[in-house]
Design a protein around this motif. Structure first.
Motif, short mmCIF file in Angstrom:
data_model
loop_
_atom_site.label_atom_id
_atom_site.label_comp_id
_atom_site.label_asym_id
_atom_site.label_seq_id
_atom_site.Cartn_x
_atom_site.Cartn_y
_atom_site.Cartn_z
N GLU A 71 39.39 53.31 32.13
CA GLU A 71 38.42 52.27 32.52
C GLU A 71 38.27 52.36 34.03
N GLY A 72 37.48 51.48 34.61
CA GLY A 72 37.23 51.62 36.05
C GLY A 72 37.01 50.27 36.71
N LYS A 73 38.04 49.43 36.66
CA LYS A 73 37.91 48.11 37.29
C LYS A 73 37.98 48.28 38.81
N PHE A 74 37.41 47.31 39.52
CA PHE A 74 37.39 47.35 40.99
C PHE A 74 38.80 47.54 41.55
N GLU A 130 42.64 40.20 35.66
CA GLU A 130 41.40 40.21 34.88
C GLU A 130 41.65 39.43 33.58
N LYS A 131 40.64 39.34 32.73
CA LYS A 131 40.79 38.60 31.46
C LYS A 131 41.90 39.19 30.61
N ALA A 132 41.99 40.52 30.61
CA ALA A 132 43.01 41.21 29.80
C ALA A 132 43.76 42.20 30.69
N PRO A 133 45.00 42.53 30.27
CA PRO A 133 45.72 43.56 31.03
C PRO A 133 44.96 44.89 31.01
N THR A 134 45.33 45.77 31.91
CA THR A 134 44.70 47.09 31.92
C THR A 134 45.01 47.80 30.59
N LEU A 135 44.11 48.69 30.19
CA LEU A 135 44.32 49.43 28.94
C LEU A 135 45.51 50.37 29.12
#
Ligand code: URA
Length: 260
Positions: A190-193, A159-164
């Motif tokens: 968070e809840g990325k795909f 993604e644009k940024a690493p996971t939180l």
């Protein structure tokens, strides 16, 4: 729609006599639709208004809230031409326009909130609110301290940024068919795909089994078998809607029975 006086509504709800109800109102413990209610004669609609006494929901909201223990094999959608949906598990449950709050993959199990309360769903899913989601992950391979540190700091899943930053705790390291498998409790905000699966893919320990244990204040009820559901309790609804206002005891059972 039938309107009643607030003090009568409180008395009818079992909070005490009309004069005890007036006292609660005078103390400033009541709110109607989020606004303080200070007049006993205020008219309320018990069917439509959200009436709280000291953080405790008293009215019968026309909205519906269910906790489902999602089994594998069901899609988190309202309808799907190819696979059974989670809603098919709630056949006969009151509520029109029910939908799952967020998605679990078809093979993921665990806690799913089903409701017809759009604004609440929006809040729980909004990236701004960072609602915690806790998962039990069974991963292929031995998850190391370095892996845990990586999960905690943030993983580049493309993604644009690493996971939180996440919470990651190794629960156990076991052997299955002479191969190591790890059980990890992962807390993400968070809840990325496919987020959990992608995080574990990156650390080289692919997910073998995934189960959601909690979402915000809502925790999967141990007594619910996969495929079973139950309505949320009033306390669970209040905690989801008002995460920062813990229930207090002024409007509790004891007071209702006049133990003032
Ligand atoms: N992360 C995943 O990868 N899958 C889910 O179902 C939920 C979170």
């Amino acid at each position: 729609m039938s309107l009643v006086r607030l003090d009568k509504f409180l008395a009818d709800s079992g909070l005490g006599t009309r004069s005890q109800a007036k006292l609660l109102i005078k103390k400033g413990l009541l709110s109607v639709n989020g606004a303080p209610a200070l007049r006993p004669e205020q008219k309320v609609d018990p069917e439509a208004d959200e009436i709280f006494c000291d953080g405790r929901l008293l009215s019968h909201s026309s909205l519906h809230y269910y906790m489902l223990h999602k089994p594998a094999g069901y899609v988190s959608a309202t309808d799907d031409p190819t696979a059974p949906t989670v809603l098919s598990l709630l056949k006969g449950a009151p509520g029109r326009g029910l939908f799952p709050v967020g998605r679990l993959d078809k093979d993921t199990e665990g806690l799913l909130l089903i409701t017809d309360d759009g604004p609440l769903a929006h809040r729980l899913l909004s990236p701004r609110h960072h609602v915690d989601k806790v998962y039990l992950v069974k991963a292929d391979g031995a998850v190391t301290d370095d892996d845990l540190a990586w999960l905690r700091t943030g993983v580049d899943i493309g993604e644009k940024a690493p996971t939180l930053p996440a919470g990651a705790k190794l629960l156990s390291l076991e052997a299955e068919n002479n191969r190591p498998v790890s059980f990890v409790e992962l807390t993400i905000h968070e809840g990325k795909f496919h987020q959990v699966k992608r995080m574990f893919q990156v650390i080289g320990k692919p997910v073998l089994f995934l189960k959601r244990l909690s979402m915000g204040s809502l925790t999967l009820d141990d007594s619910l078998a996969p495929g079973a559901f139950r309505p949320l309790t009033e306390e669970e609804i209040v905690a989801l809607k008002h995460p920062k206002s813990p229930l207090q005891s002024n409007c509790s059972e004891g007071k209702r029975k006049g133990s003032d």
